[in-house]
Write a protein that holds these residues in place. Sequence first.
Motif, PDB file in Angstrom:
ATOM      1  N   ASN A  38      43.714  43.786  37.550  1.00 57.05           N
ATOM      2  CA  ASN A  38      43.356  42.946  38.694  1.00 57.05           C
ATOM      3  C   ASN A  38      42.722  41.634  38.240  1.00 57.05           C
ATOM      4  OD1 ASN A  38      44.298  44.890  40.426  1.00 57.05           O
ATOM      5  ND2 ASN A  38      42.297  45.796  40.825  1.00 57.05           N
ATOM      6  N   ILE A  39      41.871  41.715  37.218  1.00 53.51           N
ATOM      7  CA  ILE A  39      41.238  40.495  36.687  1.00 53.51           C
ATOM      8  C   ILE A  39      42.306  39.579  36.097  1.00 53.51           C
ATOM      9  CG2 ILE A  39      39.727  39.631  34.847  1.00 53.51           C
ATOM     10  CD1 ILE A  39      37.968  42.136  35.365  1.00 53.51           C
ATOM     11  N   CYS A  40      43.226  40.172  35.335  1.00 55.28           N
ATOM     12  CA  CYS A  40      44.282  39.357  34.718  1.00 55.28           C
ATOM     13  C   CYS A  40      45.174  38.718  35.776  1.00 55.28           C
ATOM     14  CB  CYS A  40      45.114  40.208  33.759  1.00 55.28           C
ATOM     15  SG  CYS A  40      44.232  40.641  32.254  1.00 55.28           S
ATOM     16  N   LYS A  41      45.423  39.428  36.868  1.00 50.49           N
ATOM     17  CA  LYS A  41      46.230  38.851  37.948  1.00 50.49           C
ATOM     18  C   LYS A  41      45.492  37.692  38.610  1.00 50.49           C
ATOM     19  CE  LYS A  41      48.716  43.098  39.050  1.00 50.49           C
ATOM     20  NZ  LYS A  41      48.847  44.213  39.989  1.00 50.49           N
ATOM     21  N   SER A  42      44.170  37.768  38.649  1.00 45.99           N
ATOM     22  CA  SER A  42      43.366  36.721  39.287  1.00 45.99           C
ATOM     23  C   SER A  42      43.046  35.583  38.337  1.00 45.99           C
ATOM     24  CB  SER A  42      42.051  37.311  39.806  1.00 45.99           C
ATOM     25  OG  SER A  42      42.301  38.359  40.695  1.00 45.99           O
ATOM     26  N   ARG A  43      43.303  35.722  37.074  1.00 50.04           N
ATOM     27  CA  ARG A  43      42.905  34.731  36.080  1.00 50.04           C
ATOM     28  C   ARG A  43      43.517  33.356  36.312  1.00 50.04           C
ATOM     29  NH1 ARG A  43      44.167  33.700  30.164  1.00 50.04           N
ATOM     30  NH2 ARG A  43      42.532  32.229  29.704  1.00 50.04           N
ATOM     31  N   PRO A  44      44.813  33.224  36.608  1.00 48.80           N
ATOM     32  CA  PRO A  44      45.339  31.875  36.845  1.00 48.80           C
ATOM     33  C   PRO A  44      44.605  31.162  37.971  1.00 48.80           C
ATOM     34  CG  PRO A  44      47.146  33.430  36.599  1.00 48.80           C
ATOM     35  CD  PRO A  44      45.881  34.217  36.633  1.00 48.80           C
ATOM     36  N   LEU A  45      44.263  31.887  39.012  1.00 50.65           N
ATOM     37  CA  LEU A  45      43.529  31.283  40.116  1.00 50.65           C
ATOM     38  C   LEU A  45      42.139  30.858  39.662  1.00 50.65           C
ATOM     39  CD1 LEU A  45      43.417  30.613  43.122  1.00 50.65           C
ATOM     40  CD2 LEU A  45      42.593  32.932  43.519  1.00 50.65           C
TER      41      LEU A  45
END
Length: 181
Positions: free
Chosen positions: A106-113
């Motif tokens: 979940n953190i990695c998915k949110s990282r670009p944002l």
Amino acid sequence: MSSPSPVQIREANAHLAAVHRRVAELEQRLEAAENTVREQAESLIRKDEQLRAATQEITEAKDKEMYYLHEKLCKSEETIQRFQNMVKERDGMIGQLQHRCQLLDNICKSRPLLDSMLSHMAEAERLGPVIRIGDPTANTSLTDGESNCSPNRISNHKDFSLSEDDMDDQELDEIRFGTTV
């Protein structure tokens, strides 16, 4: 009654001698038969003793093997119990690691944002506060370096990255995220 004649006496004596011979012969045969029966009885007794000894040995060997197998079974059950406990512990650990893995996903998915937001924040801090020209009430204290969000303190949005590996990939991230923003 008259006395027997000598021929009758001889015949009677011959008959008695024959009966005695027959009795002696039968006694010898009886004795031989008794010897045979005695020998067979002794032989049966010896065989019986041998069979009892063999049966005792087999019983002792069986008891020893049963004891050995029982001990082996107990050790195997202890090993199985130990392995089951290890499996339970590892299952618990796997559950924890799966939860952490999900969090990291979940953190990695949110990282670009987050990287994009940090980039915008850094750009906004570089611009500084908006000051109206000629406004005597403008607060200039934010530009003297005391701000928590001053460009001196946050010079690069990578300071907020998730790991040190992200520092190594800084140029790649700037190219990748710089083109999408």
